[in-house]
Design an enzyme around this catalytic site. Structure first.
Site, short mmCIF file in Angstrom:
data_model
loop_
_atom_site.label_atom_id
_atom_site.label_comp_id
_atom_site.label_asym_id
_atom_site.label_seq_id
_atom_site.Cartn_x
_atom_site.Cartn_y
_atom_site.Cartn_z
N LEU B 76 0.66 -1.30 0.25
CA LEU B 76 -0.05 -0.15 0.09
C LEU B 76 1.14 1.30 -0.24
O LEU B 76 0.32 2.18 0.56
CB LEU B 76 -0.61 0.09 1.09
CG LEU B 76 -2.56 -0.99 0.75
CD1 LEU B 76 -2.90 -0.58 2.18
CD2 LEU B 76 -2.55 -0.13 0.02
N CYS B 136 -6.57 -5.98 1.50
CA CYS B 136 -5.69 -5.96 1.08
C CYS B 136 -4.49 -7.14 2.28
O CYS B 136 -4.91 -6.62 3.81
CB CYS B 136 -4.90 -4.84 1.38
SG CYS B 136 -3.20 -4.56 0.45
N LYS B 171 -15.08 -3.58 -1.12
CA LYS B 171 -13.42 -5.44 -1.73
C LYS B 171 -13.96 -5.65 -1.29
O LYS B 171 -13.31 -6.11 -0.15
CB LYS B 171 -12.98 -3.87 -2.22
CG LYS B 171 -12.15 -5.38 -3.50
CD LYS B 171 -10.68 -4.03 -3.87
CE LYS B 171 -10.43 -4.77 -4.74
NZ LYS B 171 -9.09 -4.12 -6.62
N THR B 272 -3.98 -6.22 -13.44
CA THR B 272 -2.85 -7.09 -13.62
C THR B 272 -3.18 -6.47 -15.49
O THR B 272 -1.60 -6.09 -15.75
CB THR B 272 -3.01 -8.21 -13.58
OG1 THR B 272 -2.83 -8.41 -11.72
CG2 THR B 272 -1.61 -9.15 -13.90
C1 FMN Z 1 0.69 -4.37 -8.09
C2 FMN Z 1 -0.50 -3.99 -7.58
C3 FMN Z 1 -1.09 -3.43 -7.03
C4 FMN Z 1 -2.52 -3.65 -6.45
N1 FMN Z 1 -3.30 -2.64 -5.03
C5 FMN Z 1 -4.26 -2.31 -4.45
C6 FMN Z 1 -4.23 -1.36 -3.95
O1 FMN Z 1 -3.87 -0.86 -3.59
N2 FMN Z 1 -5.84 -1.63 -3.77
C7 FMN Z 1 -6.85 -2.50 -4.05
O2 FMN Z 1 -7.81 -2.52 -3.35
N3 FMN Z 1 -6.38 -3.72 -4.84
C8 FMN Z 1 -5.56 -3.44 -5.07
N4 FMN Z 1 -5.02 -4.39 -6.03
C9 FMN Z 1 -5.52 -6.23 -6.81
C10 FMN Z 1 -6.46 -5.86 -7.50
O3 FMN Z 1 -7.45 -4.26 -7.56
C11 FMN Z 1 -7.51 -7.09 -7.96
O4 FMN Z 1 -7.91 -6.70 -7.10
C12 FMN Z 1 -6.91 -7.63 -7.91
O5 FMN Z 1 -5.50 -7.19 -8.58
C13 FMN Z 1 -7.04 -8.80 -9.12
O6 FMN Z 1 -7.88 -8.36 -10.55
P1 FMN Z 1 -7.05 -8.65 -11.59
O7 FMN Z 1 -6.44 -10.13 -11.37
O8 FMN Z 1 -7.49 -7.61 -13.20
O9 FMN Z 1 -5.00 -8.13 -11.35
C14 FMN Z 1 -3.66 -4.11 -6.52
C15 FMN Z 1 -3.09 -5.45 -7.90
C16 FMN Z 1 -2.00 -5.15 -8.32
C17 FMN Z 1 -1.65 -6.62 -9.01
#
Ligand code: FMN
Ligand code: FAD
Ligand code: FES
Lengths: 273, 309
Positions: B76, B136, B171, B272
């Site tokens: 974070l 998180c 979330k 991603t």
């Molecule tokens: C590098 C990175 C940073 C992330 N930072 C946050 C964040 O600050 N807050 C949050 O709620 N989710 C965060 N996530 C989670 C994403 O928002 C998402 O829920 C998760 O990656 C699944 O989706 P995806 O498979 O499309 O990446 C992060 C994910 C990645 C890969």
């Protein structure tokens, strides 16, 4: 900062220049115009989604006239292996140019560049630019053994004085390139105004120590695993000292290699491992 | 064929011109993506998770690729809410796209103070809504613990609900035994919508050094690898709650997005995939429109939860 582009660029030629080290020439009319020495491109290594993430590779040479750039890379895993297997004529999906690049000060007269292994990759473009700016350039290349010393001739053609060091003593100076640097500074008395270096972390750390000791400005190019490459994901950070030096304890913050770097002032980097 | 199908959806009282949003943490503060994406095209922009005070984040390495996905342990790292307001939000105001702020905190008090501050500036700075990250996996205190226990979820969401009238998206984390119970608790506590899933906790080991590949040891798994898990969870939650669901997890192409919508998601977030192909969002918006035309569907809302079983 240069304009960032996402382009499909054609592989014009490809050659294995040392065991598992490849040189590729890419047709990049737009990116070549924007590119600065020390910047990199973020490459989709294959045509499908394996590997998923892009891989950062330095811009090795910039030919603005022909609209071409070169990359020099070593196979260390799946991504670089698949990249090496891409055919001449293929289009590579790349984002770039990325990162800040090296900063050559106008007042510098003598410049030292030190590449460890594949770390020579970003230095050739820098060497070309330094010579264009009429600097006196010396280049040190270090590697484990003779076969892994790449690019020696290319630097020489540009007009740089070049010394090589193979750790195993099979070629050039016998020993570490950092020992060679110390000898040049202390025994030979050749004091550069700026040092630029890229390579393994222990080497960078040692070079920064030497530079601090001799009061020479030193810029290092760092590597970290990357996600986006454009400053958005915060995946690629390194420890950088913060400006506020009131307290004894070194304070640091995490800075992004992809956008705040990859080039940092050597004196600002916190080396803790 | 339909000429111009309706892509507009409503989430938590926020009108989105299409159902495609950016997942928190993968799209920075929006500006980073302007070389590739016209931000006006997006359904909504969800920003990197913000906390009351700036956060340093975890030491590197923070990311590592894994089969069909990646682990991240960013921890974070963020600029804190004041810099967000001063330096990041003004830029986004010129776009005609709702900005949703993803928020995190260690304590209830921190969440409350953060929410109050955002509520205060919401009109002036164009904050369309909040996405509460109670999931998180990469921070020591708070973080995911709020989202793994129904009572804690109820408490945090109902407390936030009391201090804001802003649309509230909660979330959810997949790292639970039964996501339906958590979803229900969030709904009862006053959430306007749910977004799921956040990342799945995982790890990777370097066999040469015998060290974990991430400095934080564990990280959150994202990318195509998690899509089937996410879909199943969206489908389960869809059958449980009455508030809109935002589907997240491994969406990299239009077919993935459609799967989520058919399984019950009224909107989707792309994470991603932004790191791989920065134009993914726009390509998926175009793909959804094409699919609706080709299948003679007048309105995207008809597709939501239309799974036949
Ligand atoms: C590098 C990175 C940073 C992330 N930072 C946050 C964040 O600050 N807050 C949050 O709620 N989710 C965060 N996530 C989670 C994403 O928002 C998402 O829920 C998760 O990656 C699944 O989706 P995806 O498979 O499309 O990446 C992060 C994910 C990645 C890969
Ligand atoms: C700004 C920048 C410029 C670079 N320029 C070049 C270059 O010009 N030529 C070149 O050969 N390499 C360069 N690299 C390193 C290159 O990006 C990695 O070798 C590559 O990503 C490895 O991918 P892979 O899939 O082959 O290996 P993986 O399977 O991902 O990893 C294999 C091994 O390589 C190491 N590694 C992986 N990613 C990185 C990384 N980003 N940085 C350092 N080590 C890593 C890991 O320790 C791992 O053990 C650069 C890295 C950065 C950050
Ligand atoms: S790789 Fe995403 S911030 Fe540097």
């Amino acid at each position: 900062m240069s304009t960032i582009l996402n382009k499909k660029i054609k592989i014009l030629s490809k050659k294995e220049v040392a065991p598992n080290i490849y040189l590729a020439k890419l047709k990049a009319p737009e990116i070549s115009q924007e590119a600065l020495p020390g910047q990199f491109i973020h490459i989709k290594c294959s045509k499908d989604n394996y590997p998923l993430l892009r891989r950062p590779i330095s811009i090795h040479r910039i030919d603005k006239e022909k609209g071409e750039i070169y990359i020099l890379f070593q196979i260390v895993g799946e991504g670089t292996k698949l990249l090496s297997q891409r055919a001449v004529g293929d289009d590579l999906d790349v984002i770039g140019p990325l990162g800040n690049g090296f900063n050559i000060y106008p007042e510098s007269k003598k410049i030292m560049m030190i590449g460890g292994g594949i770390g020579v990759a970003p230095l050739l473009a820098l060497c070309e630019e330094s010579i264009r700016q009429d600097k006196e350039v010396r280049v040190l290349i270090g590697a484990l053994k003779k076969e892994l010393i790449v690019g020696e001739e290319n630097f020489r053609i540009l007009g740089a004085k070049i010394d090589v060091a193979a750790d195993d003593g099979s070629y050039g100076y016998k020993g570490l390139v950092t020992d060679l640097l110390e000898e040049i500074i202390t025994k030979e008395g050749w004091l550069p105004d700026q040092i630029f270096t890229c390579g393994p972390k222990p080497m960078l750390k040692k070079i920064v120590e030497i530079s601090l000791h001799s009061h020479i400005d030193c810029q290092v190019s760092l590597e970290e695993r990357m996600g986006c490459g454009i400053g958005a994901c915060l995946g690629c950070v390194c420890k950088i000292k913060t400006k506020d030096k009131k307290e004894d304890k070194v304070k640091y913050e995490f800075k992004r290699v992809c956008i705040d770097g990859p080039v940092f002032e050597g004196s600002e980097v916190v080396w803790d491992d | 064929m339909i000429d111009k199908p309706n892509l507009e959806v409503g989430i938590a009282g926020i009108k989105l011109k299409n159902p495609v949003m950016t997942a928190s943490g993968t799209f920075g503060y929006g500006q980073e993506y302007t070389p590739f994406v016209d931000l006006n095209r997006l359904g909504a922009i969800i920003l990197k998770g913000i906390t009351l005070k700036p956060k340093k984040g975890n030491p590197p390495p923070r990311i590592i690729e894994t089969p069909s996905g990646m682990l991240n342990a960013i921890g974070l790292q963020n600029v804190g809410v004041e810099i967000l307001i001063k330096e990041k939000l003004p830029y986004l105001k010129k776009f005609n796209t709702p900005v949703i702020i993803n928020i995190s905190g260690d304590t209830i008090e921190e969440y409350m103070e953060l929410v109050r501050r955002l509520e205060e500036v919401s009109k002036e700075m164009g904050v369309a809504g909040l996405e509460v990250n109670i999931s998180c996996p990469n921070v020591k205190k708070g973080g995911m613990t709020w989202g793994t226990e129904a009572k804690a979820t109820y408490k945090i969401v109902s407390t936030i609900r009391k201090v804001t009238t802003l649309p509230l998206i909660v979330k959810l984390t997949p790292n639970v035994t039964d996501i339906k119970i958590i979803a229900q608790a969030a709904e009862e506590a006053g959430a306007d919508a749910l977004s799921l899933i956040n990342t799945l906790v995982g790890m990777a080991v370097d066999i040469d050094s015998r060290k974990p590949k991430l400095a934080n040891v564990s990280g959150g798994l994202s990318g195509p690898a998690i899509k089937p898990v996410a879909l199943w969870m969206v489908w389960q939650v869809f059958q449980t709650v009455n508030i809109p669901i935002i589907g997240i997890g491994g969406i990299i192409k239009v077919e993935d997005a459609l799967e989520f919508i058919i399984a019950g998601a009224r909107a989707i977030e792309i994470g991603t995939a932004n790191l791989v192909n920065p134009q993914t969002t726009v390509e998926i918006i175009e793909g959804i429109e094409k699919y609706l035309m080709e299948n003679n569907i007048k309105d995207i809302n008809e597709l939501v939860g239309s799974m036949k079983i």
